[in-house]
Write an enzyme that holds these catalytic residues in place. Sequence first.
Site, PDB file in Angstrom:
ATOM      1  N   LYS A  65      -0.955 -45.069 -82.451  1.00 33.04           N
ATOM      2  CA  LYS A  65      -0.420 -46.423 -82.307  1.00 33.04           C
ATOM      3  C   LYS A  65      -0.481 -46.896 -80.863  1.00 33.04           C
ATOM      4  O   LYS A  65      -0.126 -46.159 -79.950  1.00 33.04           O
ATOM      5  CB  LYS A  65       1.014 -46.463 -82.808  1.00 33.04           C
ATOM      6  CG  LYS A  65       1.613 -47.843 -82.846  1.00 33.04           C
ATOM      7  CD  LYS A  65       2.736 -47.920 -83.847  1.00 33.04           C
ATOM      8  CE  LYS A  65       3.314 -49.309 -83.947  1.00 33.04           C
ATOM      9  NZ  LYS A  65       2.360 -50.337 -84.301  1.00 33.04           N
TER      10      LYS A  65
ATOM     11  N   GLY B 184       2.500 -41.142 -76.148  1.00 26.44           N
ATOM     12  CA  GLY B 184       1.356 -40.239 -76.217  1.00 26.44           C
ATOM     13  C   GLY B 184       0.029 -40.981 -76.222  1.00 26.44           C
ATOM     14  O   GLY B 184      -0.937 -40.561 -75.581  1.00 26.44           O
ATOM     15  N   CYS B 185      -0.022 -42.089 -76.930  1.00 30.17           N
ATOM     16  CA  CYS B 185      -1.262 -42.854 -77.025  1.00 30.17           C
ATOM     17  C   CYS B 185      -1.580 -43.542 -75.700  1.00 30.17           C
ATOM     18  O   CYS B 185      -2.747 -43.652 -75.319  1.00 30.17           O
ATOM     19  CB  CYS B 185      -1.160 -43.865 -78.157  1.00 30.17           C
ATOM     20  SG  CYS B 185      -0.880 -43.041 -79.752  1.00 30.17           S
ATOM     21  N   THR B 186      -0.559 -43.976 -74.993  1.00 27.74           N
ATOM     22  CA  THR B 186      -0.760 -44.545 -73.660  1.00 27.74           C
ATOM     23  C   THR B 186      -1.286 -43.476 -72.713  1.00 27.74           C
ATOM     24  O   THR B 186      -2.234 -43.705 -71.950  1.00 27.74           O
ATOM     25  CB  THR B 186       0.549 -45.158 -73.139  1.00 27.74           C
ATOM     26  OG1 THR B 186       0.963 -46.193 -74.048  1.00 27.74           O
ATOM     27  CG2 THR B 186       0.376 -45.741 -71.745  1.00 27.74           C
TER      28      THR B 186
ATOM     29  N   GLY C 280      -5.048 -42.893 -73.527  1.00 30.24           N
ATOM     30  CA  GLY C 280      -5.902 -43.966 -73.019  1.00 30.24           C
ATOM     31  C   GLY C 280      -5.974 -43.980 -71.501  1.00 30.24           C
ATOM     32  O   GLY C 280      -7.047 -44.199 -70.925  1.00 30.24           O
TER      33      GLY C 280
END
Length: 156
Positions: free
Chosen positions: A39, A44-46, A49
């Site tokens: 998401k 974690g996704c930030t 990326g």
Amino acid sequence: MNVEVGATAPQFTLLDQHGEKWSLKDHRGAPVVLYFYPKDDTPGCTTQGCDIRDNWREFEELGVEVAGISPDDHHSHLAFASRYGFPHTLLADPTRKVLEKYGAWGQKSMYGKKFMGVIRGSVVVDARGKVAAVFPNIKANRQSEKTLAVVRDLVA
């Protein structure tokens, strides 16, 4: 993840963060790193990326195309990429068809509860469209380290 090293990477077309069609077949001739994440704008996704952003120079020097895939729509992706200055592509898979093809959608568990969701992982596709490496359950902050090691070998 259910793709195997040496197999032809499953083909797909999705919308990128700008609402433009992006097809894997259009990127033959150079390595491609596909990474799957749950998401936009989550910790974690930030991290995942930003790890790519922070190592972008090497991806670019090696001629690698990088595309992150999540179920979020392209509007969410555009805001996410803009907020953190991501130089790479984010692809929207709201129907989860591509995530399922690559085995990045499946059962997860947290605090003893089971649920369906995106399994964070990465796939490196070589210049001929073959799967060169698969990293299931990759740690968000090791995305670049793992995938760049494979790509360096591919272009050497």
